[in-house]
Design a protein around this motif. Sequence first.
Motif, mmCIF file in Angstrom:
data_model
loop_
_atom_site.group_PDB
_atom_site.id
_atom_site.type_symbol
_atom_site.label_atom_id
_atom_site.label_comp_id
_atom_site.label_asym_id
_atom_site.label_seq_id
_atom_site.Cartn_x
_atom_site.Cartn_y
_atom_site.Cartn_z
ATOM 1 N N ALA A 14 6.385 2.166 -14.811
ATOM 2 C CA ALA A 14 6.276 2.045 -13.683
ATOM 3 C C ALA A 14 6.499 3.509 -12.893
ATOM 4 O O ALA A 14 5.276 3.679 -12.101
ATOM 5 N N THR A 15 7.286 4.170 -13.657
ATOM 6 C CA THR A 15 7.195 5.814 -13.018
ATOM 7 C C THR A 15 5.839 6.373 -12.624
ATOM 8 O O THR A 15 5.548 6.765 -11.632
ATOM 9 N N TYR A 16 5.195 5.921 -13.762
ATOM 10 C CA TYR A 16 3.938 7.077 -14.317
ATOM 11 C C TYR A 16 2.697 6.285 -13.787
ATOM 12 O O TYR A 16 2.036 6.598 -12.572
ATOM 13 N N PHE A 17 3.161 5.469 -12.273
ATOM 14 C CA PHE A 17 1.758 4.228 -11.730
ATOM 15 C C PHE A 17 2.368 4.722 -10.233
ATOM 16 O O PHE A 17 1.609 4.309 -9.686
ATOM 17 N N ALA A 18 3.688 4.990 -9.982
ATOM 18 C CA ALA A 18 4.463 5.409 -9.085
ATOM 19 C C ALA A 18 3.700 5.904 -8.422
ATOM 20 O O ALA A 18 3.000 5.462 -6.577
ATOM 21 N N VAL A 19 2.617 6.998 -8.604
ATOM 22 C CA VAL A 19 1.583 8.454 -8.155
ATOM 23 C C VAL A 19 0.694 7.792 -6.975
ATOM 24 O O VAL A 19 -0.108 8.369 -6.855
ATOM 25 N N GLU A 20 0.487 6.117 -7.915
ATOM 26 C CA GLU A 20 -1.139 5.996 -7.227
ATOM 27 C C GLU A 20 -1.005 4.981 -5.481
ATOM 28 O O GLU A 20 -0.154 4.723 -5.145
ATOM 29 N N PRO A 21 -2.059 5.960 -4.931
ATOM 30 C CA PRO A 21 -1.661 6.001 -3.485
ATOM 31 C C PRO A 21 -1.828 4.582 -3.159
ATOM 32 O O PRO A 21 -1.509 3.909 -1.801
ATOM 33 N N ASP A 22 -2.922 3.473 -3.952
ATOM 34 C CA ASP A 22 -2.603 2.512 -3.404
ATOM 35 C C ASP A 22 -1.712 1.074 -4.496
ATOM 36 O O ASP A 22 -1.349 0.953 -5.113
ATOM 37 N N HIS A 23 -0.737 0.585 -3.813
ATOM 38 C CA HIS A 23 0.370 -0.368 -4.181
ATOM 39 C C HIS A 23 0.175 -1.580 -5.316
ATOM 40 O O HIS A 23 0.012 -1.615 -5.727
ATOM 41 N N ALA A 24 -1.535 -2.124 -4.466
ATOM 42 C CA ALA A 24 -1.862 -3.088 -5.259
ATOM 43 C C ALA A 24 -2.677 -2.683 -6.628
ATOM 44 O O ALA A 24 -2.196 -3.508 -7.853
ATOM 45 N N THR A 25 -3.274 -1.299 -6.732
ATOM 46 C CA THR A 25 -3.503 -0.916 -8.239
ATOM 47 C C THR A 25 -2.155 -0.563 -9.073
ATOM 48 O O THR A 25 -2.298 -0.491 -10.115
ATOM 49 N N ALA A 26 -1.362 0.052 -8.148
ATOM 50 C CA ALA A 26 -0.124 0.766 -8.841
ATOM 51 C C ALA A 26 0.406 -0.952 -9.483
ATOM 52 O O ALA A 26 0.491 -0.682 -10.699
ATOM 53 N N VAL A 27 0.894 -1.689 -9.003
ATOM 54 C CA VAL A 27 1.593 -3.089 -9.694
ATOM 55 C C VAL A 27 0.281 -3.705 -10.608
ATOM 56 O O VAL A 27 0.554 -3.906 -11.821
ATOM 57 N N ASN A 28 -0.642 -3.624 -10.304
ATOM 58 C CA ASN A 28 -2.164 -4.518 -11.191
ATOM 59 C C ASN A 28 -2.507 -3.686 -12.541
ATOM 60 O O ASN A 28 -1.628 -3.141 -13.537
ATOM 61 N N GLY A 29 -1.900 -1.770 -12.328
ATOM 62 C CA GLY A 29 -1.742 -1.300 -13.485
ATOM 63 C C GLY A 29 -0.809 -1.429 -14.683
ATOM 64 O O GLY A 29 -0.519 -1.251 -15.486
ATOM 65 N N VAL A 30 0.567 -1.503 -13.802
ATOM 66 C CA VAL A 30 2.027 -1.564 -14.719
ATOM 67 C C VAL A 30 1.787 -3.150 -15.383
ATOM 68 O O VAL A 30 2.004 -3.216 -16.814
#
Length: 77
Positions: A14-30
């Motif tokens: 989650a820390t790795y994906f936290a820099v993703e500006p789009d929250h939904a994209t970050a959640v989906n990435g994790v």
Amino acid sequence: MRIERLVTMANDIATYFAVEPDHATAVNGVRDHLRRFWEPGMRRQLKEHSLAHDGEGLLPLAREAVDALEMPRNDAA
């Protein structure tokens, strides 16, 4: 595997994906990382922990991703 270790690993992802500006994209990435690279038993254990203990220890992004995981039915159980 110990749940504390799974929580730490999920939080690292989650820390790795936290820099993703789009929250939904970050959640989906994790979520996608957990689905692709974690064994089903690890995912199930983390999902059960999240449900039973309100995601104790999980970062909010990790918790959202875990909650979004769909677990296949286990007909053998």
